[in-house]
Scaffold this motif. Structure first.
Motif, PDB file in Angstrom:
ATOM      1  N   LEU A   1       0.842  -1.203   0.000  1.00  0.00           N
ATOM      2  CA  LEU A   1       0.000   0.000   0.000  1.00  0.00           C
ATOM      3  C   LEU A   1       0.872   1.246   0.000  1.00  0.00           C
ATOM      4  CD1 LEU A   1      -2.832  -0.971   2.519  1.00  0.00           C
ATOM      5  CD2 LEU A   1      -2.773  -1.205   0.042  1.00  0.00           C
ATOM      6  N   VAL A   2       1.954   1.211   0.786  1.00  0.00           N
ATOM      7  CA  VAL A   2       2.866   2.350   0.817  1.00  0.00           C
ATOM      8  C   VAL A   2       3.432   2.588  -0.574  1.00  0.00           C
ATOM      9  CG1 VAL A   2       4.978   3.270   1.833  1.00  0.00           C
ATOM     10  CG2 VAL A   2       3.445   1.868   3.222  1.00  0.00           C
ATOM     11  N   SER A   3       3.832   1.499  -1.219  1.00  0.00           N
ATOM     12  CA  SER A   3       4.427   1.629  -2.546  1.00  0.00           C
ATOM     13  C   SER A   3       3.406   2.158  -3.557  1.00  0.00           C
ATOM     14  CB  SER A   3       5.004   0.277  -2.961  1.00  0.00           C
ATOM     15  OG  SER A   3       4.757   0.008  -4.307  1.00  0.00           O
ATOM     16  N   LEU A   4       2.138   1.699  -3.447  1.00  0.00           N
ATOM     17  CA  LEU A   4       1.093   2.205  -4.342  1.00  0.00           C
ATOM     18  C   LEU A   4       0.874   3.693  -4.126  1.00  0.00           C
ATOM     19  CD1 LEU A   4      -1.683  -0.534  -4.421  1.00  0.00           C
ATOM     20  CD2 LEU A   4      -0.484   0.456  -6.368  1.00  0.00           C
ATOM     21  N   ALA A   5       0.788   4.091  -2.855  1.00  0.00           N
ATOM     22  CA  ALA A   5       0.572   5.507  -2.535  1.00  0.00           C
ATOM     23  C   ALA A   5       1.714   6.344  -3.102  1.00  0.00           C
ATOM     24  CB  ALA A   5       0.471   5.693  -1.029  1.00  0.00           C
ATOM     25  N   TRP A   6       2.923   5.836  -2.931  1.00  0.00           N
ATOM     26  CA  TRP A   6       4.105   6.570  -3.383  1.00  0.00           C
ATOM     27  C   TRP A   6       4.101   6.730  -4.898  1.00  0.00           C
ATOM     28  CZ3 TRP A   6       7.214   9.943  -1.607  1.00  0.00           C
ATOM     29  CH2 TRP A   6       8.440  10.178  -2.227  1.00  0.00           C
ATOM     30  N   LYS A   7       3.806   5.611  -5.613  1.00  0.00           N
ATOM     31  CA  LYS A   7       3.796   5.678  -7.079  1.00  0.00           C
ATOM     32  C   LYS A   7       2.704   6.616  -7.565  1.00  0.00           C
ATOM     33  CE  LYS A   7       6.009   1.296  -8.012  1.00  0.00           C
ATOM     34  NZ  LYS A   7       5.772  -0.148  -7.917  1.00  0.00           N
ATOM     35  N   SER A   8       1.576   6.588  -6.879  1.00  0.00           N
ATOM     36  CA  SER A   8       0.476   7.462  -7.277  1.00  0.00           C
ATOM     37  C   SER A   8       0.860   8.934  -7.093  1.00  0.00           C
ATOM     38  CB  SER A   8      -0.759   7.095  -6.466  1.00  0.00           C
ATOM     39  OG  SER A   8      -1.527   8.213  -6.183  1.00  0.00           O
ATOM     40  N   LEU A   9       1.600   9.218  -6.018  1.00  0.00           N
ATOM     41  CA  LEU A   9       2.072  10.592  -5.800  1.00  0.00           C
ATOM     42  C   LEU A   9       3.034  11.007  -6.911  1.00  0.00           C
ATOM     43  CD1 LEU A   9       2.772  10.759  -1.963  1.00  0.00           C
ATOM     44  CD2 LEU A   9       1.007  11.972  -3.230  1.00  0.00           C
ATOM     45  N   LEU A  10       3.953  10.106  -7.240  1.00  0.00           N
ATOM     46  CA  LEU A  10       4.947  10.428  -8.268  1.00  0.00           C
ATOM     47  C   LEU A  10       4.286  10.673  -9.617  1.00  0.00           C
ATOM     48  CD1 LEU A  10       7.932   8.014  -7.533  1.00  0.00           C
ATOM     49  CD2 LEU A  10       7.691  10.432  -6.998  1.00  0.00           C
ATOM     50  N   ALA A  11       3.144   9.989  -9.833  1.00  0.00           N
ATOM     51  CA  ALA A  11       2.458  10.145 -11.114  1.00  0.00           C
ATOM     52  C   ALA A  11       1.725  11.476 -11.203  1.00  0.00           C
ATOM     53  CB  ALA A  11       1.480   8.996 -11.322  1.00  0.00           C
TER      54      ALA A  11
ATOM     55  N   ARG B   1      -9.558  -3.918   0.123  1.00  0.00           N
ATOM     56  CA  ARG B   1     -10.688  -3.597   0.992  1.00  0.00           C
ATOM     57  C   ARG B   1     -10.879  -2.087   1.009  1.00  0.00           C
ATOM     58  NH1 ARG B   1      -7.852  -6.487   5.870  1.00  0.00           N
ATOM     59  NH2 ARG B   1      -6.226  -5.331   4.820  1.00  0.00           N
ATOM     60  N   PRO B   2     -12.087  -1.636   1.321  1.00  0.00           N
ATOM     61  CA  PRO B   2     -12.291  -0.182   1.425  1.00  0.00           C
ATOM     62  C   PRO B   2     -11.242   0.451   2.324  1.00  0.00           C
ATOM     63  CG  PRO B   2     -14.378  -1.294   1.562  1.00  0.00           C
ATOM     64  CD  PRO B   2     -13.340  -2.376   1.526  1.00  0.00           C
ATOM     65  N   ARG B   3     -10.895  -0.243   3.401  1.00  0.00           N
ATOM     66  CA  ARG B   3      -9.928   0.382   4.305  1.00  0.00           C
ATOM     67  C   ARG B   3      -8.524   0.432   3.702  1.00  0.00           C
ATOM     68  NH1 ARG B   3      -8.065  -4.417   8.111  1.00  0.00           N
ATOM     69  NH2 ARG B   3     -10.178  -5.200   8.337  1.00  0.00           N
ATOM     70  N   ASP B   4      -8.257  -0.437   2.707  1.00  0.00           N
ATOM     71  CA  ASP B   4      -6.975  -0.328   1.998  1.00  0.00           C
ATOM     72  C   ASP B   4      -6.945   0.959   1.174  1.00  0.00           C
ATOM     73  OD1 ASP B   4      -6.084  -2.772   2.986  1.00  0.00           O
ATOM     74  OD2 ASP B   4      -7.047  -3.877   1.353  1.00  0.00           O
ATOM     75  N   LEU B   5      -8.099   1.269   0.537  1.00  0.00           N
ATOM     76  CA  LEU B   5      -8.177   2.522  -0.232  1.00  0.00           C
ATOM     77  C   LEU B   5      -7.992   3.712   0.703  1.00  0.00           C
ATOM     78  CD1 LEU B   5     -11.168   1.909  -2.676  1.00  0.00           C
ATOM     79  CD2 LEU B   5      -8.810   1.114  -2.812  1.00  0.00           C
ATOM     80  N   LEU B   6      -8.625   3.618   1.856  1.00  0.00           N
ATOM     81  CA  LEU B   6      -8.516   4.678   2.859  1.00  0.00           C
ATOM     82  C   LEU B   6      -7.057   4.862   3.255  1.00  0.00           C
ATOM     83  CD1 LEU B   6     -10.613   6.413   4.322  1.00  0.00           C
ATOM     84  CD2 LEU B   6     -10.511   4.810   6.218  1.00  0.00           C
ATOM     85  N   THR B   7      -6.379   3.732   3.458  1.00  0.00           N
ATOM     86  CA  THR B   7      -4.967   3.786   3.843  1.00  0.00           C
ATOM     87  C   THR B   7      -4.140   4.465   2.757  1.00  0.00           C
ATOM     88  OG1 THR B   7      -5.251   1.715   5.030  1.00  0.00           O
ATOM     89  CG2 THR B   7      -2.998   2.411   4.577  1.00  0.00           C
ATOM     90  N   ILE B   8      -4.380   4.070   1.501  1.00  0.00           N
ATOM     91  CA  ILE B   8      -3.597   4.646   0.408  1.00  0.00           C
ATOM     92  C   ILE B   8      -3.809   6.158   0.340  1.00  0.00           C
ATOM     93  CG2 ILE B   8      -3.380   4.767  -2.117  1.00  0.00           C
ATOM     94  CD1 ILE B   8      -3.938   1.773  -2.185  1.00  0.00           C
ATOM     95  N   LEU B   9      -5.094   6.568   0.351  1.00  0.00           N
ATOM     96  CA  LEU B   9      -5.378   8.004   0.227  1.00  0.00           C
ATOM     97  C   LEU B   9      -4.836   8.780   1.418  1.00  0.00           C
ATOM     98  CD1 LEU B   9      -8.974   7.803  -1.227  1.00  0.00           C
ATOM     99  CD2 LEU B   9      -6.906   8.534  -2.391  1.00  0.00           C
ATOM    100  N   THR B  10      -4.970   8.220   2.608  1.00  0.00           N
ATOM    101  CA  THR B  10      -4.484   8.908   3.801  1.00  0.00           C
ATOM    102  C   THR B  10      -2.961   9.019   3.769  1.00  0.00           C
ATOM    103  OG1 THR B  10      -6.339   7.929   4.948  1.00  0.00           O
ATOM    104  CG2 THR B  10      -4.679   8.991   6.302  1.00  0.00           C
ATOM    105  N   LEU B  11      -2.328   7.924   3.363  1.00  0.00           N
ATOM    106  CA  LEU B  11      -0.867   7.954   3.245  1.00  0.00           C
ATOM    107  C   LEU B  11      -0.432   9.065   2.298  1.00  0.00           C
ATOM    108  CD1 LEU B  11       0.409   4.286   2.942  1.00  0.00           C
ATOM    109  CD2 LEU B  11       1.284   6.073   4.438  1.00  0.00           C
ATOM    110  N   GLU B  12      -1.132   9.163   1.176  1.00  0.00           N
ATOM    111  CA  GLU B  12      -0.765  10.191   0.205  1.00  0.00           C
ATOM    112  C   GLU B  12      -0.844  11.583   0.820  1.00  0.00           C
ATOM    113  OE1 GLU B  12      -2.929   9.799  -3.440  1.00  0.00           O
ATOM    114  OE2 GLU B  12      -2.360   7.705  -3.685  1.00  0.00           O
ATOM    115  N   THR B  13      -1.942  11.849   1.536  1.00  0.00           N
ATOM    116  CA  THR B  13      -2.057  13.194   2.119  1.00  0.00           C
ATOM    117  C   THR B  13      -1.031  13.401   3.222  1.00  0.00           C
ATOM    118  OG1 THR B  13      -3.868  12.314   3.404  1.00  0.00           O
ATOM    119  CG2 THR B  13      -4.425  13.839   1.669  1.00  0.00           C
ATOM    120  N   VAL B  14      -0.785  12.349   3.994  1.00  0.00           N
ATOM    121  CA  VAL B  14       0.183  12.527   5.076  1.00  0.00           C
ATOM    122  C   VAL B  14       1.571  12.788   4.507  1.00  0.00           C
ATOM    123  CG1 VAL B  14       1.370  11.356   6.959  1.00  0.00           C
ATOM    124  CG2 VAL B  14      -1.105  11.291   6.829  1.00  0.00           C
TER     125      VAL B  14
END
Ligand SMILES: Nc1ncnc2c1ncn2[C@@H]1O[C@H](COP(=O)(O)OP(=O)(O)OP(=O)(O)O)[C@@H](O)[C@H]1O
Ligand SMILES: [Mg+2]
Lengths: 236, 405
Positions: free
Chosen positions: B5-15, B316-329
C-alpha cells in the motif's frame, strides 16, 4: 483421485436476493447459476436486467440479502465485507469493459497487482519477487504484450484489455469474470483476446463467466445463459 | 502497515507531481508563515520584556509613568524634566536602597541617543535574565572626553577604539547643532545585548556637561541635574512602600514607576495588534489547509477508476482509505518540512538585519514546543483532509462496486 466424485462447480449462486435500496421492494432475484471448472459461460441479456449486478454479487462487492453464493467451495454469501474482499482477491480474476489499468503503473506492475491483496495468489505466482515478475512477464507474452515497462496509459485499448486479462490470470485464480471485456475492441483484437483467455481456461481448468451483448462470440463458449431465464426484478 | 500500500501511494504521488507539489507548496507557505510570524512575535515580546531587569524603580520628574519608562528605558518619547542631583544622592543613601544609576539623556550622535551616567551603570544595570553589561573591547568611560559605544552603534557606524566623534546637543542629527569643539574618544565598545543599550552612546555625567559648554575638570565634580535614575532595592517587599515615598516626596515632584508593571501595561496596548496578527496568520493557515483539502477532493474525482480497479483485485475499502491517507500525510509532511526549513532559514538569514535595524533579537527562534504543535496540527488537518476523500472513496467502493463507467 476417484473419477466418480462429483466435481464441485467453480462458482455457484442459488436463490439469491438483493436490493440496492433496502427501503424499496424492487428486489433482484436469481434462481440458479453455476460455472464448472474449465467451463466457459456467456451471460447475455438486455441492458438493465442486472448482469453487472449479478457479477457484483458473485464477486462479493455487493452483499446478497439471502441465498447461497459459493466460489471454489467457499461461501461468499453471509460473509463480512472484508472476508468477501479477501475471497475475491484470492479466487477471482476480474476484467472490466475498459480502462482496466492503473495508469501510473507499468503493464508488469498492473499484472502484479493481481497478487497484491492475496498471499495465496502471490505464492501460486512465484516463490519470490523475481519469480512472480517472471510469471507476470510470461502471462503478458502469452497475450502478445512485450512492451512491458512503459506507462500503462500509453498502450492501445486492445493491449490494455489483454494486460487486464493477464492480471486476471495472475496466480491462476479458479474463476475469471469479465463484464463486456471486448465491447471496445475490433474483431481482430476481440478474437485474439478470447483465443488466449480460453486457451488458459482449458489448460488451467479455470471457470469463466463473461457478460456480453455480442452474440457473434457465443460459439466460442461452452454454454450461453440468458439472464432473464434465471433472474427477475420485483417484489418477492 | 502493508508495504504494498505504501508503494502504491508513493507511485500514485509520483504520477501526479504537479498537483502534489502545489499542495505541498500551499502547506509549506502556510506553515512557513505561521512559524515565522510566531517566532518574530515571540522575539518582539521577549525582547520587550527582557529590555530591563533587576531594576525595581525608574524615577524621574513628575510625568506620565509610561513616558518615563519609554524615555529612560527605550530612549523613545518626549524628553523629561530634570531631577536634582541632591535627590539622587538622598535616594542612594536611603537604608532600603541597594543602588542607583543616574541617567542623563537628551543628546544624540547621528541618530543614536547619548546617555550620561557613571560606573554604577556598568555594575548594576541588568537586562534579560539577570545579565549584566560587558565591555567587549577597551574599557569603561573614565574621563569627560571619553565614550563607550553600544554594539550596534559601533557596528553600523563602523567605529573602532580610538576614533574621535562629535556629540551634539539635542537629538537633531544634522551638523548645524554640533558642538564641534570637543571630540570624544571611543575607549570602549559594549557586547551586544539585544536591548536599546546597543543603540546608545555612553559618556560620563561630566561629558554631558562638556557637550553643552566648557567644563572644569576637578576631582569632586557633581552634576546639578540628571534626567532620571534607576533604583535597585535591597529587598523586594520594600519596593511598593518606597515607590509611595518617592511619589509623595515634598521637596521635588517625582514619578517612580515599577518598570515591569509599565512594560506589561505598554504591551497590553500593543495587545490587539498582536491578536490581529495572530488571527491573520491563523486565517492564512486555514486557507492553505482548505486549499489542500480542495486539491485532494478534486484529484479524487479523477481517480475513481483507479480505486475501482484496486477494489476489483481485492483491495478492501480500508486499503483505499490507507492509500489516500498515506498520500495526504506524505504530502502534508513534505510541506511541513519544507515550510519549516524555509521559515528557519529565513529567520536566521534575517536575524542580523532585524538586529541591526530593529534591535530585535530572535532568541525565541530556536525550535520549541510551538513547532511540535504546528507539526501535529498540520499532519492532523492533513489526515482529516485526507480522510474526507478517503471515506468518500470507501463509500464509492461499496456502492458503485465494479461497474465499469
Ligand atoms: N449502484 C446502483 N444503485 C442503484 N441502482 C443500481 C445501481 N447499479 C445498477 N442499478 C440498477 O440495477 C438495475 C440493473 O443494473 P445493471 O447494471 O446490473 O444492468 P446490466 O444488465 O449490467 O445493464 P448493461 O447491459 O446496460 O450494463 C438497473 O435498473 C440499474 O438502474
Ligand atoms: Mg452492465
Amino acid at each position: 483421485m476417484p473419477t466418480d466424485d462429483p466435481v464441485p462447480p467453480t462458482c455457484q449462486m442459488q436463490d439469491v436476493a438483493f436490493r440496492y435500496d433496502p427501503s424499496s421492494s424492487d428486489r433482484f432475484q436469481l434462481s440458479d447459476l453455476a460455472v464448472q471448472a474449465g467451463e466457459a459461460v456467456l451471460l447475455t441479456g438486455p441492458s438493465g436486467t442486472g448482469k453487472s449486478t449479478l457479477l457484483g454479487l458473485l464477486c462479493g462487492v455487493l452483499a446478497a440479502e439471502s441465498g447461497r453464493i459459493h466460489v471454489d467451495g467457499q461461501a461468499m454469501s453471509g460473509q463480512s465485507g472484508s472476508q468477501r474482499d479477501r475471497l475475491r482477491a484470492e479466487k477471482i480474476g476480474y476484467i472490466f469493459q475498459n480502462s482496466n489499468l492503473v495508469p501510473y503503473l507499468s503493464p508488469t506492475e498492473n499484472v502484479l497487482l493481481g497478487g497484491q491483496f492475496s498471499k495465496a495468489r502471490r505464492d501460486k505466482a512465484g516463490a519470490n519477487a523475481q519469480a512472480r515478475r517472471d510469471h507476470a512477464t510470461a502471462l503478458l507474452e502469452r497475450f502478445g504484450i512485450t512492451d512491458i515497462d512503459r506507462a500503462a496509459a500509453t498502450l492501445s485499448v486492445g493491449q490494455q484489455q489483454r494486460v487486464a486479462a493477464a492480471r486476471a490470470q495472475f496466480g491462476a485464480p479458479p474463476l475469471l469474470v469479465a463484464d463486456e471485456p471486448t465491447a471496445a475492441l475490433d474483431h481482430v483484437n476481440r478474437d485474439l483476446f478470447f483465443e488466449t483467455v480460453l486457451s488458459t481456461v482449458r489448460a488451467e481448468q479455470t471457470g469463466l463467466l463473461v457478460v456480453s451483448h455480442d452474440l457473434s462470440i457465443a460459439h466460442l463458449f461452452d454454454r450461453q445463459i440468458e439472464l432473464t431465464s434465471i433472474a427477475k426484478w420485483g417484489a418477492a | 502497515m502493508n508495504a504494498a500500500l505504501v508503494s502504491l501511494a508513493w507511485k500514485s504521488l509520483l504520477a501526479r507531481k504537479l498537483p502534489v507539489l502545489l499542495s505541498m507548496a500551499a502547506v509549506a507557505l502556510s506553515v512557513g508563515l505561521l512559524i515565522s510570524t510566531e517566532k518574530i512575535r515571540g522575539g518582539v515580546r521577549a525582547g520587550f520584556e527582557n529590555t530591563i531587569s533587576g531594576t525595581d524603580l525608574v524615577v524621574g520628574a513628575r510625568t506620565g509613568s509610561l513616558n518615563l519608562v519609554l524615555y529612560s528605558v527605550f530612549r523613545l518619547g518626549d524628553p523629561l524634566q530634570s531631577v536634582s542631583w541632591d535627590t539622587v544622592e538622598l535616594v542612594a543613601q536611603h537604608r532600603d536602597v541597594s543602588w542607583v544609576i543616574p541617567m542623563s539623556l537628551g543628546d544624540s550622535h547621528r541618530g543614536y541617543r547619548v546617555l550620561g551616567t557613571d560606573e554604577r551603570y556598568l555594575q548594576h544595570y541588568r537586562y534579560g535574565e539577570d545579565q549584566n553589561l560587558k565591555v567587549a573591547q577597551g574599557t569603561w568611560v573614565n574621563g569627560p572626553a571619553e565614550t563607550v559605544l553600544g554594539a550596534d552603534v559601533a557596528k553600523s557606524l563602523g567605529y573602532v577604539l580610538g576614533d574621535e566623534i562629535i556629540l551634539s546637543h539635542g537629538i537633531v542629527s544634522a551638523g548645524f547643532a554640533d558642538h564641534d569643539e570637543d571630540p570624544f574618544t571611543v575607549v570602549g565598545i559594549l557586547a551586544p545585548t539585544g536591548t536599546p543599550v546597543d543603540r546608545t552612546v555612553h559618556v560620563s555625567l561630566l561629558g554631558i556637561d562638556a557637550i553643552h559648554g566648557p567644563v572644569k575638570v576637578n576631582e569632586d565634580y557633581r552634576p546639578d541635574f540628571v534626567t532620571s535614575f534607576l533604583v535597585g532595592m535591597k529587598s523586594r517587599p520594600t519596593v511598593l512602600r518606597f515607590q509611595r515615598i518617592l511619589n509623595t516626596y515634598d521637596k521635588e515632584p517625582l514619578t517612580a514607576v515599577i518598570p515591569g508593571v509599565s512594560l506589561s501595561r505598554l504591551w497590553s496596548i500593543i495587545g490587539p495588534v498582536e491578536t490581529i496578527l495572530k488571527v491573520f496568520t491563523a486565517l492564512v493557515f486555514i486557507v492553505g489547509m482548505v486549499g489542500l483539502a480542495t486539491t485532494l477532493l478534486a484529484s479524487l474525482a479523477g481517480r475513481k477508476r483507479e480505486l475501482s480497479i484496486l477494489r476489483a483485485v481485492g483491495a478492501r475499502p480500508r486499503d483505499l482509505l490507507t492509500i489516500l491517507t498515506l498520500e495526504t500525510v506524505i504530502t502534508t509532511a513534505g510541506g511541513v518540512i519544507v515550510g519549516w526549513t524555509l521559515a528557519y532559514a529565513t529567520l536566521w538569514g534575517l536575524a542580523p538585519y532585524l538586529r541591526a535595524n530593529y534591535g530585535l533579537v530572535l532568541q525565541a527562534a530556536l525550535p520549541g514546543s510551538f513547532d511540535v504543535l504546528v507539526f501535529a496540527a498540520v499532519i492532523g488537518i492533513g489526515l482529516i483532509a485526507g480522510l474526507v476523500p478517503g471515506i468518500s472513496a470507501y463509500r464509492q467502493g461499496l456502492n458503485e462496486g465494479l461497474t465499469s463507467n
